[in-house]
Motif scaffolding. Structure first.
Motif, PDB file in Angstrom:
ATOM      1  N   ILE A 294      56.774  33.625  35.496  1.00  0.00           N
ATOM      2  CA  ILE A 294      55.506  33.175  35.994  1.00  0.00           C
ATOM      3  C   ILE A 294      55.231  34.045  37.310  1.00  0.00           C
ATOM      4  CG2 ILE A 294      53.979  31.563  36.962  1.00  0.00           C
ATOM      5  CD1 ILE A 294      55.606  29.351  35.419  1.00  0.00           C
ATOM      6  N   ILE A 295      54.292  34.963  37.013  1.00  0.00           N
ATOM      7  CA  ILE A 295      53.806  35.938  38.130  1.00  0.00           C
ATOM      8  C   ILE A 295      52.752  35.469  39.095  1.00  0.00           C
ATOM      9  CG2 ILE A 295      52.935  38.128  38.508  1.00  0.00           C
ATOM     10  CD1 ILE A 295      55.396  38.015  36.842  1.00  0.00           C
ATOM     11  N   LYS A 296      51.596  34.669  38.518  1.00  0.00           N
ATOM     12  CA  LYS A 296      50.591  34.353  39.450  1.00  0.00           C
ATOM     13  C   LYS A 296      49.934  33.140  38.892  1.00  0.00           C
ATOM     14  CE  LYS A 296      49.802  37.756  42.185  1.00  0.00           C
ATOM     15  NZ  LYS A 296      50.364  37.333  43.842  1.00  0.00           N
ATOM     16  N   MET A 297      49.459  31.920  39.581  1.00  0.00           N
ATOM     17  CA  MET A 297      48.985  30.841  39.381  1.00  0.00           C
ATOM     18  C   MET A 297      47.530  30.625  40.315  1.00  0.00           C
ATOM     19  SD  MET A 297      52.123  28.395  39.444  1.00  0.00           S
ATOM     20  CE  MET A 297      52.010  28.196  41.322  1.00  0.00           C
ATOM     21  N   SER A 298      46.556  30.051  39.572  1.00  0.00           N
ATOM     22  CA  SER A 298      45.511  29.749  40.565  1.00  0.00           C
ATOM     23  C   SER A 298      44.535  28.342  39.641  1.00  0.00           C
ATOM     24  CB  SER A 298      44.301  30.766  40.107  1.00  0.00           C
ATOM     25  OG  SER A 298      43.350  30.917  41.086  1.00  0.00           O
ATOM     26  N   LEU A 299      44.329  27.771  40.811  1.00  0.00           N
ATOM     27  CA  LEU A 299      43.780  26.072  40.272  1.00  0.00           C
ATOM     28  C   LEU A 299      42.689  25.972  40.962  1.00  0.00           C
ATOM     29  CD1 LEU A 299      44.671  23.227  39.286  1.00  0.00           C
ATOM     30  CD2 LEU A 299      45.716  22.886  41.481  1.00  0.00           C
ATOM     31  N   GLY A 300      41.590  25.273  40.173  1.00  0.00           N
ATOM     32  CA  GLY A 300      40.371  25.236  40.619  1.00  0.00           C
ATOM     33  C   GLY A 300      39.295  24.881  39.428  1.00  0.00           C
ATOM     34  N   TYR A 301      37.979  24.200  39.641  1.00  0.00           N
ATOM     35  CA  TYR A 301      37.303  24.083  38.737  1.00  0.00           C
ATOM     36  C   TYR A 301      37.522  23.469  37.506  1.00  0.00           C
ATOM     37  CZ  TYR A 301      34.768  27.297  41.793  1.00  0.00           C
ATOM     38  OH  TYR A 301      33.887  27.861  43.121  1.00  0.00           O
ATOM     39  N   GLY A 302      38.477  22.487  37.615  1.00  0.00           N
ATOM     40  CA  GLY A 302      39.069  21.748  36.531  1.00  0.00           C
ATOM     41  C   GLY A 302      40.043  22.569  35.534  1.00  0.00           C
ATOM     42  N   HIS A 303      40.622  23.768  36.246  1.00  0.00           N
ATOM     43  CA  HIS A 303      41.573  24.445  35.181  1.00  0.00           C
ATOM     44  C   HIS A 303      42.656  25.051  36.006  1.00  0.00           C
ATOM     45  CE1 HIS A 303      37.561  24.399  32.576  1.00  0.00           C
ATOM     46  NE2 HIS A 303      38.633  24.635  31.821  1.00  0.00           N
ATOM     47  N   LEU A 304      43.843  25.225  35.508  1.00  0.00           N
ATOM     48  CA  LEU A 304      44.878  25.890  36.024  1.00  0.00           C
ATOM     49  C   LEU A 304      44.928  26.950  35.174  1.00  0.00           C
ATOM     50  CD1 LEU A 304      47.844  26.248  37.642  1.00  0.00           C
ATOM     51  CD2 LEU A 304      48.602  24.730  35.919  1.00  0.00           C
ATOM     52  N   ILE A 314      45.843  28.948  29.891  1.00  0.00           N
ATOM     53  CA  ILE A 314      44.622  28.455  30.610  1.00  0.00           C
ATOM     54  C   ILE A 314      44.766  26.650  30.439  1.00  0.00           C
ATOM     55  CG2 ILE A 314      42.281  28.046  30.835  1.00  0.00           C
ATOM     56  CD1 ILE A 314      42.019  30.873  29.213  1.00  0.00           C
ATOM     57  N   TYR A 315      44.945  25.982  31.322  1.00  0.00           N
ATOM     58  CA  TYR A 315      45.185  24.652  31.144  1.00  0.00           C
ATOM     59  C   TYR A 315      43.684  24.059  31.685  1.00  0.00           C
ATOM     60  CZ  TYR A 315      49.998  25.154  30.782  1.00  0.00           C
ATOM     61  OH  TYR A 315      51.495  25.794  30.279  1.00  0.00           O
ATOM     62  N   GLU A 316      43.580  22.823  31.110  1.00  0.00           N
ATOM     63  CA  GLU A 316      42.471  21.958  31.470  1.00  0.00           C
ATOM     64  C   GLU A 316      43.239  20.786  32.323  1.00  0.00           C
ATOM     65  OE1 GLU A 316      39.464  20.454  29.310  1.00  0.00           O
ATOM     66  OE2 GLU A 316      39.413  22.171  27.922  1.00  0.00           O
ATOM     67  N   THR A 317      42.703  20.526  33.510  1.00  0.00           N
ATOM     68  CA  THR A 317      43.272  19.583  34.354  1.00  0.00           C
ATOM     69  C   THR A 317      43.302  18.147  33.625  1.00  0.00           C
ATOM     70  OG1 THR A 317      41.298  19.467  35.624  1.00  0.00           O
ATOM     71  CG2 THR A 317      43.241  20.930  36.478  1.00  0.00           C
ATOM     72  N   LEU A 334      46.115  39.644  40.779  1.00  0.00           N
ATOM     73  CA  LEU A 334      44.912  38.499  41.279  1.00  0.00           C
ATOM     74  C   LEU A 334      44.423  37.891  40.567  1.00  0.00           C
ATOM     75  CD1 LEU A 334      43.998  37.564  44.039  1.00  0.00           C
ATOM     76  CD2 LEU A 334      42.267  39.576  44.041  1.00  0.00           C
ATOM     77  N   ILE A 335      44.067  36.603  40.660  1.00  0.00           N
ATOM     78  CA  ILE A 335      43.489  35.485  39.700  1.00  0.00           C
ATOM     79  C   ILE A 335      42.149  35.105  40.515  1.00  0.00           C
ATOM     80  CG2 ILE A 335      43.066  33.742  38.152  1.00  0.00           C
ATOM     81  CD1 ILE A 335      46.071  34.076  37.669  1.00  0.00           C
ATOM     82  N   LEU A 336      40.972  35.017  40.089  1.00  0.00           N
ATOM     83  CA  LEU A 336      39.765  34.551  40.643  1.00  0.00           C
ATOM     84  C   LEU A 336      39.055  33.600  39.780  1.00  0.00           C
ATOM     85  CD1 LEU A 336      38.055  37.935  42.072  1.00  0.00           C
ATOM     86  CD2 LEU A 336      39.407  36.192  43.375  1.00  0.00           C
ATOM     87  N   LEU A 337      38.778  32.586  40.288  1.00  0.00           N
ATOM     88  CA  LEU A 337      37.739  31.439  39.726  1.00  0.00           C
ATOM     89  C   LEU A 337      36.422  31.197  39.854  1.00  0.00           C
ATOM     90  CD1 LEU A 337      40.804  28.655  39.582  1.00  0.00           C
ATOM     91  CD2 LEU A 337      40.563  30.751  37.976  1.00  0.00           C
ATOM     92  N   ALA A 338      35.600  30.932  38.832  1.00  0.00           N
ATOM     93  CA  ALA A 338      34.394  30.367  39.103  1.00  0.00           C
ATOM     94  C   ALA A 338      34.140  29.172  38.300  1.00  0.00           C
ATOM     95  CB  ALA A 338      33.318  31.586  38.886  1.00  0.00           C
ATOM     96  N   GLU A 339      33.130  28.615  38.173  1.00  0.00           N
ATOM     97  CA  GLU A 339      32.847  27.455  37.500  1.00  0.00           C
ATOM     98  C   GLU A 339      32.966  27.621  36.079  1.00  0.00           C
ATOM     99  OE1 GLU A 339      29.792  23.608  37.015  1.00  0.00           O
ATOM    100  OE2 GLU A 339      29.197  25.588  37.894  1.00  0.00           O
TER     101      GLU A 339
END
Length: 427
Positions: A294-304, A314-317, A334-339
């Motif tokens: 695993i290189i990068k992780m990002s968590l938000g907007y109901g997703h991991l 892509i996981y749904e929480t 780098l990973i960026l999240l929006a809704e």
């Protein structure tokens, strides 16, 4: 990175003092198997890692060549010598300029993120020397004794230094101290190195290796029977590092226990390919195992979002059992999240936007932008817009459409000063 020797490369006529790989700017580019070694006889040698052949030998300094560094484009090599000189060489080994003459040995040097300045460690002082003779030097006393190691992050524009006084310090690019180690090491700091993603840096000294976040606070410290660690190198994905010790031993380390939190979930990296998801409300935990590191992780907007060396998952929480996934072409920085959408930046192909079903939406191509020098403060994502600080003019913010990757020519954001952070409304 298992520590098993792959074979002897070559024998040299003189003791090596430093070595750097030729930078790989584009994927598959020729020359990535070449490295340069500085030696105690005043020469540097370009060596093929495949054949062990010395491709070029250049007489560079009087006395030992103490340190050297390629610029990020691989177009110029800087060397620092026992004679107090800093010299710039072409890729072919031709002398371009003698940048400075100091009264003391140049123990360490590195390039600025824009490749237009060189940071030099001379005695107790740090000197930022512009390549243009008409521009002024920036010089300050950094430590109470000789500075032995420096690094300048291309991502966050921060400088870290280590010295014989047992302290390491973090500076901004104007020479202002941002952090000073409050408890000095009993031994000299012999190496420092920022991770390629700019999130942390490593510090080496006698039988000791520590990892700090980019502001200087220590994450972890470990003892290793290597003697003084004279050189630290990171893998391009910023997950592993190696330290070269004075006893001839090499220490290998991997970063674990990275943590993220969102609503009722706490996500932590337990092993190189295994994530633990903890629900604080129900006091239950779930293990997510992946095929690759695993290189990068990002968590938000109901997703991991999890990026491994080969896949994006892509996981749904609400349900971690049925993830979407697709293959990756390069290492994710780098990973960026929006809704409704997310974007990731990789090492070679730029910025890619996907929805949470894994469907590709567009690739945003930005002129002059280096993926190795951007961070979460220089760009921002919303459901329909992507904003990024202009690489050619850092006072300008460029705006793009997330659905087709085209620049919105009718929107121009320009400031009087350099843009330090960008944030788009998520409403």
């Amino acid at each position: 990175m298992s520590g098993e020797p792959m074979g002897k490369v070559c024998d040299l006529e003189s003791h090596p003092t430093d070595m750097v790989w030729f930078p790989q700017v584009k994927k598959g580019e020729q020359g990535k198997d070449l490295f340069v070694m500085s030696c105690a006889d005043g020469k540097f040698r370009v060596v093929s890692a495949v054949t062990g052949r010395v491709e070029k030998c250049v007489d560079a300094h009087k006395g030992a060549v103490a340190c050297l560094a390629w610029n990020s484009e691989g177009g110029a090599l800087a060397t620092g010598g026992e004679d107090g000189q800093v010299k710039i060489w072409s890729q072919a080994g031709m002398l371009r300029a003698t940048l400075t003459q100091q009264s003391q040995c140049i123990h360490a040097l590195c390039w600025s993120p824009e490749n237009d300045q060189i940071l030099v460690a001379a005695g107790k002082e740090l000197i930022i020397k512009p390549l243009q003779p008409s521009n002024k030097n920036l010089q300050w006393v950094a430590h109470n004794s000789a500075v032995l190691a420096v690094d300048w992050s291309a991502v966050n524009n921060l400088i870290v230094s280590g010295a014989e006084d047992g302290k390491f310090k973090v500076w901004d690019s104007y020479g202002r101290a941002l952090y000073t180690c409050t408890t000095p090491s009993e031994n000299a700091i012999t190496s420092v190195s920022f991770s390629p993603d700019g999130q942390c840096f490593a510090v080496g000294s006698f039988n000791s290796l520590r990892v700090c976040d980019r502001t200087g606070w220590t994450h972890c410290r470990d003892s290793c029977k290597t003697g003084s660690i004279f050189k630290i190198a990171w893998t391009p994905d910023s997950t592993q590092l190696a330290g070269a010790g004075g006893t001839g031993a090499v220490a290998f380390a991997q970063l674990l226990d990275r943590k993220l939190s969102y609503n009722k979930f706490e996500v932590s990296l337990r092993e190189a390919n295994r994530i633990r998801v903890y629900d604080v409300l129900t006091d239950s935990a779930e293990e997510l195992e992946h095929r690759d590191k695993i290189i990068k992780m990002s968590l938000g907007y109901g997703h991991l979002i999890v990026a491994t060396t080969t896949q994006c998952v892509i996981y749904e929480t609400a349900n971690f059992n049925a993830p979407h996934q697709f293959d990756l072409k390069a290492t994710v920085n780098l990973i960026l999240l929006a809704e409704k959408v997310f974007a990731f930046v990789d090492s070679f192909h730029g910025i890619h936007v996907h929805n949470y079903e894994g469907r590709f939406l567009c690739t945003i191509k930005i002129p002059h932008l280096s993926s190795s020098s951007i961070n979460e403060m220089s760009l921002s994502l919303s459901n329909d817009t992507f904003a990024v600080r202009d690489a050619a003019n850092t006072k300008v913010v460029s705006v793009f459409d997330c659905h087709n990757g085209r620049q919105k020519a009718d929107i121009k954001v320009e400031h009087m000063m350099e843009v330090s952070e960008i944030c788009l409304s998520q409403v």
